[in-house]
Design an enzyme around this catalytic site. Structure first.
Site, PDB file in Angstrom:
ATOM      1  N   TYR A   1       9.766 -42.835  -6.369  1.00  0.00           N
ATOM      2  CA  TYR A   1      10.000 -42.114  -7.613  1.00  0.00           C
ATOM      3  C   TYR A   1      11.383 -42.411  -8.193  1.00  0.00           C
ATOM      4  O   TYR A   1      11.562 -42.479  -9.411  1.00  0.00           O
ATOM      5  CB  TYR A   1       9.843 -40.615  -7.373  1.00  0.00           C
ATOM      6  CG  TYR A   1      10.037 -39.765  -8.604  1.00  0.00           C
ATOM      7  CD1 TYR A   1       9.186 -39.886  -9.699  1.00  0.00           C
ATOM      8  CD2 TYR A   1      11.074 -38.839  -8.674  1.00  0.00           C
ATOM      9  CE1 TYR A   1       9.365 -39.105 -10.839  1.00  0.00           C
ATOM     10  CE2 TYR A   1      11.250 -38.048  -9.805  1.00  0.00           C
ATOM     11  CZ  TYR A   1      10.398 -38.188 -10.885  1.00  0.00           C
ATOM     12  OH  TYR A   1      10.580 -37.415 -12.001  1.00  0.00           O
TER      13      TYR A   1
ATOM     14  N   ARG B   1       5.215 -39.481  -9.505  1.00  0.00           N
ATOM     15  CA  ARG B   1       4.765 -38.119  -9.795  1.00  0.00           C
ATOM     16  C   ARG B   1       3.273 -38.052 -10.110  1.00  0.00           C
ATOM     17  O   ARG B   1       2.738 -37.003 -10.392  1.00  0.00           O
ATOM     18  CB  ARG B   1       5.568 -37.542 -10.974  1.00  0.00           C
ATOM     19  CG  ARG B   1       6.954 -37.073 -10.563  1.00  0.00           C
ATOM     20  CD  ARG B   1       6.882 -35.924  -9.562  1.00  0.00           C
ATOM     21  NE  ARG B   1       8.207 -35.487  -9.112  1.00  0.00           N
ATOM     22  CZ  ARG B   1       8.766 -35.828  -7.969  1.00  0.00           C
ATOM     23  NH1 ARG B   1       8.123 -36.644  -7.138  1.00  0.00           N
ATOM     24  NH2 ARG B   1       9.954 -35.372  -7.636  1.00  0.00           N
TER      25      ARG B   1
ATOM     26  N   TYR C   1      11.327 -34.509  -2.290  1.00  0.00           N
ATOM     27  CA  TYR C   1      10.560 -33.441  -2.928  1.00  0.00           C
ATOM     28  C   TYR C   1      10.077 -32.404  -1.924  1.00  0.00           C
ATOM     29  O   TYR C   1      10.066 -31.206  -2.198  1.00  0.00           O
ATOM     30  CB  TYR C   1       9.370 -34.050  -3.668  1.00  0.00           C
ATOM     31  CG  TYR C   1       8.460 -33.045  -4.325  1.00  0.00           C
ATOM     32  CD1 TYR C   1       8.841 -32.395  -5.500  1.00  0.00           C
ATOM     33  CD2 TYR C   1       7.220 -32.739  -3.768  1.00  0.00           C
ATOM     34  CE1 TYR C   1       8.006 -31.470  -6.103  1.00  0.00           C
ATOM     35  CE2 TYR C   1       6.380 -31.812  -4.364  1.00  0.00           C
ATOM     36  CZ  TYR C   1       6.777 -31.180  -5.541  1.00  0.00           C
ATOM     37  OH  TYR C   1       5.956 -30.262  -6.130  1.00  0.00           O
TER      38      TYR C   1
END
Length: 216
Positions: free
Chosen positions: A69, A104, A185
């Site tokens: 990401y 994502r 995350y």
């Protein structure tokens, strides 16, 4: 209806990629707060600079690149594509390893690499690359964290235990380009950053990769 069914399909892909149920994903995270630095006392990471990274890649015969990401956010796909092409032109065996839920949404990294001109035959799925991970001289991880976290495999008590990951730590040398050694995350510390065969190439993905491209 089409939009709803597409969303449901993508949600299922994400859940499968993380080995988590939909309820688990909706109701809670994994570990601590994302982006926090939770290194256990005594753990020390080693760092590497751009010039040394370039030398490692030049000396390698087989290279794996794992985008995450962070690469997408930095819009560094063109730089990493150029690096891969340069290495391939020099006779290296270069492969991209893309996790099913990198980014994502499923397929985000595949699209970015394609837009940057990375040939489809250089992009491999997680399972394919894991089968030959021991053979790579260098694995360059760019902006990925949870998707390469060894705790998923090595620590049954980890919040991400059982999640399929790209097992980069099995390679001979791992170089991780991130802004810091903070958690991703999932909020789970990544032991890969502190392993003996790992060096951290700290800094912004775009700026760092552009410098690396110039060195190569």
């Amino acid at each position: 209806a089409l939009i709803g069914s597409s969303g449901a399909f993508l949600t299922k892909v994400m859940c499968d990629g993380m080995n988590r149920s939909l309820i688990n994903v909706i109701l809670g995270g994994f570990g601590s707060t994302a982006g926090t630095s939770t290194a256990q006392e005594g753990l020390v990471h080693t760092e590497i600079d751009v010039s040394s990274t370039a030398n490692e890649l030049k000396d390698a015969s087989k290279v794996c690149i794992v985008p995450g990401y962070g690469l997408a956010v930095a819009q560094a796909q063109t730089a990493i594509a150029d690096i891969a092409k340069t290495l391939k032109a020099a006779g290296k065996d270069v492969k991209f390893a893309v996790h099913p839920v990198a980014g994502r949404m499923p397929g985000q990294l595949n699209v970015l690499l394609a837009e940057a001109g990375v040939p489809y035959d250089m992009v491999y799925e997680m399972e394919e690359v894991n089968e030959e991970m021991d053979e790579f001289d260098v694995v360059l991880v760019v902006g990925a964290n949870d998707t390469v976290n060894s705790a998923a495999v090595e620590d049954p008590k980890s919040g991400i235990a059982g999640m399929p990951v790209i097992e980069v730590w099995r390679a001979k040398h791992v170089i991780v380009n991130k802004r810091s050694v903070a958690s991703g995350y999932a909020g789970v510390e990544n032991p890969v950053f502190f392993k003996d065969n790992t060096d951290m190439l700290l800094g912004s993905a775009k700026e760092t990769l552009e410098k690396l491209r110039s060195e190569l």
